[in-house]
Enzyme design. Structure first.
Site, mmCIF file in Angstrom:
data_model
loop_
_atom_site.group_PDB
_atom_site.id
_atom_site.type_symbol
_atom_site.label_atom_id
_atom_site.label_comp_id
_atom_site.label_asym_id
_atom_site.label_seq_id
_atom_site.Cartn_x
_atom_site.Cartn_y
_atom_site.Cartn_z
ATOM 1 N N ARG A 123 0.800 -1.235 0.000
ATOM 2 C CA ARG A 123 0.000 0.000 0.000
ATOM 3 C C ARG A 123 0.835 1.290 0.000
ATOM 4 N NH1 ARG A 123 -2.663 -3.212 3.553
ATOM 5 N NH2 ARG A 123 -4.577 -4.122 2.736
ATOM 6 N N LYS A 145 4.168 11.893 -10.614
ATOM 7 C CA LYS A 145 3.366 10.998 -11.461
ATOM 8 C C LYS A 145 4.146 9.710 -11.699
ATOM 9 C CE LYS A 145 0.781 14.272 -14.355
ATOM 10 N NZ LYS A 145 0.595 14.698 -15.756
ATOM 11 N N GLU A 187 12.396 19.121 -23.720
ATOM 12 C CA GLU A 187 11.618 19.486 -22.523
ATOM 13 C C GLU A 187 12.245 20.688 -21.810
ATOM 14 O OE1 GLU A 187 8.748 18.245 -21.981
ATOM 15 O OE2 GLU A 187 8.697 16.164 -22.700
ATOM 16 N N LYS A 231 9.829 23.290 -13.401
ATOM 17 C CA LYS A 231 8.882 22.187 -13.171
ATOM 18 C C LYS A 231 8.454 22.155 -11.700
ATOM 19 C CE LYS A 231 7.030 17.897 -13.891
ATOM 20 N NZ LYS A 231 6.935 16.649 -14.620
ATOM 21 N N GLU A 241 -2.683 18.585 -11.436
ATOM 22 C CA GLU A 241 -2.960 19.034 -12.807
ATOM 23 C C GLU A 241 -4.411 19.424 -13.038
ATOM 24 O OE1 GLU A 241 -0.685 16.876 -15.749
ATOM 25 O OE2 GLU A 241 -2.065 17.459 -17.329
ATOM 26 N N ARG A 245 -0.492 23.217 -14.000
ATOM 27 C CA ARG A 245 0.376 22.117 -14.433
ATOM 28 C C ARG A 245 0.120 21.747 -15.886
ATOM 29 N NH1 ARG A 245 2.305 16.694 -11.005
ATOM 30 N NH2 ARG A 245 3.608 15.856 -12.674
ATOM 31 N N ASN A 249 2.149 20.918 -20.717
ATOM 32 C CA ASN A 249 1.807 20.162 -21.920
ATOM 33 C C ASN A 249 1.943 21.001 -23.185
ATOM 34 O OD1 ASN A 249 1.193 17.731 -20.621
ATOM 35 N ND2 ASN A 249 -0.791 18.548 -19.997
ATOM 36 N N HIS A 252 2.502 19.367 -26.481
ATOM 37 C CA HIS A 252 2.224 17.941 -26.280
ATOM 38 C C HIS A 252 0.915 17.481 -26.913
ATOM 39 C CE1 HIS A 252 5.632 18.132 -23.686
ATOM 40 N NE2 HIS A 252 5.494 16.882 -23.262
ATOM 41 N N HIS A 256 2.147 14.541 -28.787
ATOM 42 C CA HIS A 256 1.727 13.213 -28.324
ATOM 43 C C HIS A 256 1.017 12.442 -29.412
ATOM 44 C CE1 HIS A 256 1.633 13.317 -23.656
ATOM 45 N NE2 HIS A 256 2.623 12.581 -24.113
ATOM 46 N N HIS A 269 9.999 10.722 -27.683
ATOM 47 C CA HIS A 269 9.025 11.677 -27.171
ATOM 48 C C HIS A 269 9.473 13.112 -27.488
ATOM 49 C CE1 HIS A 269 6.088 13.489 -24.512
ATOM 50 N NE2 HIS A 269 7.063 14.109 -23.869
HETATM 51 N N1 LIG Z 1 6.224 10.712 -14.657
HETATM 52 C C1 LIG Z 1 6.259 11.778 -15.422
HETATM 53 O O1 LIG Z 1 5.867 12.885 -15.033
HETATM 54 C C2 LIG Z 1 6.828 11.642 -16.797
HETATM 55 C C3 LIG Z 1 7.113 12.782 -17.558
HETATM 56 C C4 LIG Z 1 7.704 12.622 -18.806
HETATM 57 C C5 LIG Z 1 7.987 11.349 -19.272
HETATM 58 N N2 LIG Z 1 7.691 10.261 -18.517
HETATM 59 C C6 LIG Z 1 8.016 8.897 -18.980
HETATM 60 O O2 LIG Z 1 9.423 8.803 -19.091
HETATM 61 C C7 LIG Z 1 9.743 7.775 -20.034
HETATM 62 C C8 LIG Z 1 10.868 8.245 -20.913
HETATM 63 O O3 LIG Z 1 11.989 8.506 -20.105
HETATM 64 P P1 LIG Z 1 13.440 8.644 -20.745
HETATM 65 O O4 LIG Z 1 13.396 9.529 -21.918
HETATM 66 O O5 LIG Z 1 14.342 8.951 -19.637
HETATM 67 O O6 LIG Z 1 13.689 7.196 -21.362
HETATM 68 P P2 LIG Z 1 14.359 5.846 -20.804
HETATM 69 O O7 LIG Z 1 14.182 5.677 -19.376
HETATM 70 O O8 LIG Z 1 13.876 4.769 -21.707
HETATM 71 O O9 LIG Z 1 15.903 6.087 -21.114
HETATM 72 C C9 LIG Z 1 16.310 6.273 -22.443
HETATM 73 C C10 LIG Z 1 17.450 5.327 -22.839
HETATM 74 O O10 LIG Z 1 18.652 5.796 -22.241
HETATM 75 C C11 LIG Z 1 19.296 4.753 -21.508
HETATM 76 N N3 LIG Z 1 19.976 5.437 -20.412
HETATM 77 C C12 LIG Z 1 19.398 6.031 -19.351
HETATM 78 N N4 LIG Z 1 20.302 6.699 -18.638
HETATM 79 C C13 LIG Z 1 21.488 6.506 -19.251
HETATM 80 C C14 LIG Z 1 22.815 6.959 -18.991
HETATM 81 N N5 LIG Z 1 23.078 7.802 -17.986
HETATM 82 N N6 LIG Z 1 23.790 6.547 -19.820
HETATM 83 C C15 LIG Z 1 23.504 5.741 -20.866
HETATM 84 N N7 LIG Z 1 22.287 5.311 -21.176
HETATM 85 C C16 LIG Z 1 21.288 5.688 -20.367
HETATM 86 C C17 LIG Z 1 18.202 3.803 -21.149
HETATM 87 O O11 LIG Z 1 18.701 2.496 -20.999
HETATM 88 C C18 LIG Z 1 17.270 3.903 -22.356
HETATM 89 O O12 LIG Z 1 17.722 3.043 -23.383
HETATM 90 C C19 LIG Z 1 8.463 7.472 -20.766
HETATM 91 O O13 LIG Z 1 7.970 6.227 -20.355
HETATM 92 C C20 LIG Z 1 7.509 8.574 -20.341
HETATM 93 O O14 LIG Z 1 6.165 8.151 -20.300
HETATM 94 C C21 LIG Z 1 7.124 10.384 -17.304
HETATM 95 ZN ZN LIG Z 2 6.959 15.615 -22.463
#
Ligand SMILES: NC(=O)c1ccc[n+]([C@@H]2O[C@H](COP(=O)([O-])OP(=O)(O)OC[C@H]3O[C@@H](n4cnc5c(N)ncnc54)[C@H](O)[C@@H]3O)[C@@H](O)[C@H]2O)c1
Ligand SMILES: [Zn+2]
Length: 372
Positions: A123, A145, A187, A231, A241, A245, A249, A252, A256, A269
């Site tokens: 939980r 999130k 971003e 942020k 949001e 917030r 977007n 986006h 998106h 993305h």
């Molecule tokens: N929670 C939120 O508010 C929020 C906001 C924006 C995006 N997201 C989510 O975030 C995700 C995308 O995150 P991301 O862009 O970080 O992608 P990711 O976590 O897939 O990382 C991108 C790639 O980089 C590699 N990597 C990560 N750190 C590294 C490093 N220091 N050195 C070498 N390689 C490295 C990973 O293995 C992966 O292949 C999506 O699922 C999206 O939905 C969430």
């Molecule tokens: Zn984004």
């Protein structure tokens, strides 16, 4: 170590985001200082583990944390119920309880997945976010999130589960591939566009340096810190949001839709968001909100991003519209849009005049197809 500290308000209490080069070595120390107790489940991206896992474990051990590493394959496919199930099982077998802590070491995929585990296991237990991509440092690790994906859509199953602490070591970005750096930079530029014109001017000096990785370490840390401040400020005012917030977007709505219509994967993305922001600038100008000079300045910055790879099959306006309709941000069939009245501020438009959305989609598709 040069270290920035940003405070974020949330329903679960205030938490700090530490930003700076080399902070991974201080992870255990910062966790002790934040009163994080119990054992640690270190949920880590396999690729990140190879570069940075040892440094994290060393720092945790030095601060007397008993840590168990749980590796997760890299990639969006890991934000799945199957991975969550595997982690829940490993944590039950590992004897973890709700007074223990999850540490997420990796990009947004790991942060979202590990956050979802922390939100649901017994939980809810504490999570410390240790983001290692530019995107996760400036965006996903802050704001609480967390989610996994469903076969019918991304991020559909999740929660608000604010972290106890975020430790963003900007030196970990040194191993990040250039394409991912540019993706995160989208971003960062978005943050400047919606909230801080002087930040955009700073970015104009360093854009290619940050994208390629050639930038000075202190400049990079400063850029990440400024983006996090934006942020943090927004989510502190509107955690769930219902208002401000939504301005995060910007770009986006169409971005998106393009990302989804392309089938998640061909476009990062951030690459889709750059196209979406260019379309949103056009909308802002057409609505008489944004001056031509500001529109030009913003478009110039976005024009310096590398072109996204060509798609195997070109998207049609109908593909994009279908994806727009499915977007969870669409309310009762109306497509909400974020526009800029000026560089450095953003506002929400509940519905666009007929024709303008079509024009924006057409322009985004031209952009994607290669005529920038
Ligand atoms: N929670 C939120 O508010 C929020 C906001 C924006 C995006 N997201 C989510 O975030 C995700 C995308 O995150 P991301 O862009 O970080 O992608 P990711 O976590 O897939 O990382 C991108 C790639 O980089 C590699 N990597 C990560 N750190 C590294 C490093 N220091 N050195 C070498 N390689 C490295 C990973 O293995 C992966 O292949 C999506 O699922 C999206 O939905 C969430
Ligand atoms: Zn984004």
């Amino acid at each position: 170590v040069r270290e920035g500290k940003i405070l974020v308000r949330s329903s679960a209490g205030e938490y700090a985001v530490h930003v700076g080069p080399g902070l991974l070595d201080k992870l255990g120390e910062r966790m002790r200082a934040a009163n994080v107790r119990g054992r640690v489940a270190l949920i880590v991206d396999e690729a990140v583990d190879a570069h940075w896992g040892e440094a994290a474990r060393r720092s945790l051990a030095a601060a007397q944390y008993d840590a168990k590493t749980l590796r997760v394959p890299s990639g969006e496919a890991s934000k799945s119920l199957a991975q969550a199930d595997r982690l829940w099982t490993a944590m039950i077998e590992g004897g973890f309880s709700r007074s223990d802590t999850v540490v997420a070491l990796g990009g947004g995929v790991i942060g979202d997945l590990a956050g979802f585990i922390a939100a649901t296991f017994h939980r809810g237990m504490s999570i410390v976010q240790v983001p290692t991509t530019l995107l996760s440092q400036v965006d996903s690790s802050v704001g609480g999130k967390v989610a996994i994906d469903h076969p019918l859509g991304k991020n559909l199953i999740g929660a608000f589960h604010p972290p106890r602490l975020v430790v963003a070591d900007t030196r970990t970005l040194s191993t990040l591939p250039a394409r991912e750096r540019w993706g995160g930079l989208a971003e960062v530029v978005k943050a400047a566009l919606i909230a801080d014109k002087s930040f955009l001017s700073e970015l104009e000096q360093y854009l290619e340096g940050i994208g390629s990785g050639a930038v000075d370490e202190l400049v990079l840390a400063d850029v990440v810190e400024r983006a996090v401040r934006i942020k943090a400020d927004v989510v502190s005012r509107d955690e769930h949001e219902t208002g401000p917030r939504m301005t995060l977007n910007f770009g986006h709505t169409i971005g998106h839709a393009i990302e989804a219509a392309a089938g998640y994967g061909p476009l990062l993305h951030g690459e889709a968001i750059v196209v979406g922001m260019r379309a949103a600038l056009l909308v802002s100008e057409r609505l008489g909100k944004l001056s031509a000079a500001d529109a030009r300045q913003a478009a110039n910055v976005l024009g310096r991003f590398p072109r996204p790879p060509a798609l195997a099959t070109a998207l049609s306006a109908d593909d994009v519209k279908r994806a727009l309709g499915r977007d969870k941000k669409a309310v009762a069939g109306k497509v909400r849009f974020i526009v800029l009245p000026a560089i450095g501020s953003a506002e929400i438009v509940p519905e666009l005049p007929p024709g303008l959305l079509d024009e924006a989609i057409a322009s985004a598709l031209r952009d994607l197809g290669g005529s920038r």
